[in-house]
Write an enzyme that holds these catalytic residues in place. Sequence first.
Site, short mmCIF file in Angstrom:
data_model
loop_
_atom_site.label_atom_id
_atom_site.label_comp_id
_atom_site.label_asym_id
_atom_site.label_seq_id
_atom_site.Cartn_x
_atom_site.Cartn_y
_atom_site.Cartn_z
N SER A 1 0.81 -1.22 0.00
CA SER A 1 0.00 0.00 0.00
C SER A 1 0.84 1.28 0.00
O SER A 1 0.33 2.35 -0.29
CB SER A 1 -0.93 0.01 1.22
OG SER A 1 -1.83 -1.09 1.16
N GLY B 1 -2.02 -8.62 -12.03
CA GLY B 1 -3.00 -9.30 -12.86
C GLY B 1 -2.65 -9.22 -14.33
O GLY B 1 -2.15 -8.19 -14.81
N THR C 1 -7.71 -6.75 0.40
CA THR C 1 -6.34 -6.30 0.20
C THR C 1 -6.17 -5.51 -1.10
O THR C 1 -5.37 -4.58 -1.17
CB THR C 1 -5.39 -7.52 0.18
OG1 THR C 1 -5.54 -8.24 1.41
CG2 THR C 1 -3.95 -7.11 0.00
N GLU D 1 -6.35 -2.94 -4.11
CA GLU D 1 -6.53 -1.49 -4.21
C GLU D 1 -6.35 -0.77 -2.88
O GLU D 1 -6.98 0.25 -2.60
CB GLU D 1 -7.93 -1.16 -4.77
CG GLU D 1 -8.16 -1.67 -6.18
CD GLU D 1 -7.20 -1.03 -7.18
OE1 GLU D 1 -7.02 0.19 -7.14
OE2 GLU D 1 -6.64 -1.77 -8.00
N ASP E 1 -4.86 -1.99 1.29
CA ASP E 1 -5.29 -2.75 2.45
C ASP E 1 -6.36 -1.97 3.21
O ASP E 1 -6.26 -0.76 3.40
CB ASP E 1 -4.07 -2.99 3.35
CG ASP E 1 -4.44 -3.68 4.64
OD1 ASP E 1 -4.49 -4.92 4.65
OD2 ASP E 1 -4.69 -2.96 5.63
#
Length: 679
Positions: free
Chosen positions: A142, A175, A419, A421, A423
């Site tokens: 993050s 991803g 989690t 985008e 935490d």
Amino acid sequence: MKLSLDPQAINDVLDGRWAEARRTGRSLALDPTTHDDPADDLETARAKTLTGVGMMAETGLPMTGLPPQMGGKNEHATNVAGFEETVTANPSLQIKAGVQFGLFGGAILHLGNSEQHEKWLLDSQAGRLLGSFAMTEIGHGSDVASVATTATYDPKTEEFVIDTPFRAATKEYIGNAARDASAAVVFAQLITAGVNHGVHALFVPVRDDAGDPLPGVTIEDDGYKGGLKGVDNGRLAFDSVRVARTNLLNRYGDVAADGTYSSPIESPGRRFFTMLGTLVQGRVSLDGASVVASKLALDIAVRYGLERKQFTAGDDSTETTLLDYGQHQRRLMPALASVYASAFAHEKLLTSFEEVFSGADDSDENRAVLETRAAAFKADSTWMALDVIQECREACGGAGFMAENRLVGLRADLDVYATFEGDNTVLLQLVAKRLLGDYAKEFAHLDVGGAARYIGTQAAEHTLYRTGLANAGRAISDALTPNLGERRIRSGRLQRTLLETRLDVMVSDVAQALRPATKMSADKAADLFNTHQHELIEMARAYVELEKWKALDEKMREQTDADQAKVFRRLRDTYGLSLIEKHMAWHLMYGRLPMSRARQLNETLGRLCAKLTANALDLVDAFGYGHEHRRATISTGIEAQRQAEAADYYRRARAKQDYPVDEKQLRKAAKQKAKAAAK
């Protein structure tokens, strides 16, 4: 007790302004190709999900957020509303489509220039150019500002040199990276002329036409995860990978041919947060997708609960339906109310998102509201989804644990949403800081006399609370807050007052506790902040709970049909009183609720849950999902058939002369005979 409701009319309210987009998104579930199958191996699951991404592109939804000159409609919420509904087909599809169209394409749209749009954007939104969003690193999740990947400008060749200086700087959980992406938007520390200008985004090709990694690019496969089998998460590392100067997405920061850096935003900190603020779409969509997953789970569990029977009660031959049990109602009906509240709050979030990104209201104030709500709602709704799905799984017993009934798969896939985008705990700290900022602004506008009166009131109230002067029959707050004079615990004014006052007091308490930090050294101020971190998180959660309650209350007041308004009120009251019950200790400790009223909560919630249960099927029908969306055997009516078959068997069996006599009945008859003989 049962109200006359039209599920389609409620669905129109739930689907709201973007109903058409939602129905388009969930229509992908009608094609079996998009469905996840627990028996699929990794490659099969990924291939099916990629096919679904292509189908998503064919709907045209990803194009709607583009400007009209590029064939779009400048309707940003339309795309989000549509693809968050693809959870009904497969959460992997929702995430992979989100990476492709929302993150990769969205970064090009919001951070790039018109030439970059022409070069890459149309192909990305049509699904022809598959990409990744390479922000997170192994060593920095993050904490985006501290990513270690570097993009060093070489003026001799007019290129940026992308490097991963050590293992922990490897881009992780990316991803599309392991299998499909041919390019990535890479976030790196931009260095030119010996100066680090902070994190910027660059378009970086990562694979050639044959699908092999380009020179200097290392790609690793994350393999099996706890869920989301259809998303090809992987790692990206770079060794002196060169890209053209024009590959820098330069809306907020540019480098001239000679290496001179320029930006329309002078402050590096403000520039960084402005860049990240344009990417808020991910949090918005995760909030909505979590609501969709929660709807699916409740749809399955309620249908099963209305058919499954367990244990006899009134007589020895008739078993009781699960949803006739008070505790079963208390398990599912508050969850249903929470999902309705979250759905209406998400609609408000989408409205803010549309206003900001369409340009209808891109003011600093509205953007701040959007970013705060997106962070708060995403955190609360992703946690809510995990709680709701787990409750639904347990409410379906062993059947809920079977993969064919979808609940364990949904729970596994949604786990990491907490989690994604950002935490959730980190996001709530962001929300808390902004609440304190708003508090400071309000405080700054008070005149000297007003400030003195405000502080005096706060001090007086805290003195009363802490000395315990509130008696059992009349809370101190009855004198301080007129709304608490309401007799009925279901009063909307009472609920709102309790929720608002809790937030106000929490903000005030934390602000007062942190005030000395302004005069402390940086390390001591950090220690003080850390000491009160828990209070900050709880304060942020109080904020989002209030916002969701208000969204449900507002929607209730808009209803014109009497029975529909009544069921919405039942939902609102169930949600509001559940929150008050959840934080009962706080309300009692601060004298906000007297014992006499607090004792009404349990009984009132029990009655509300029973009333909602009478219309439970209507309320889940209103989600608009069919069997193709649920795809759970226990929600197909098969349990009702089994129960009917069993009842018919016992009815016919008991009519036969050779039907076995129950030992308990024999003993009972013998006792009665002996008792009669004794007389």
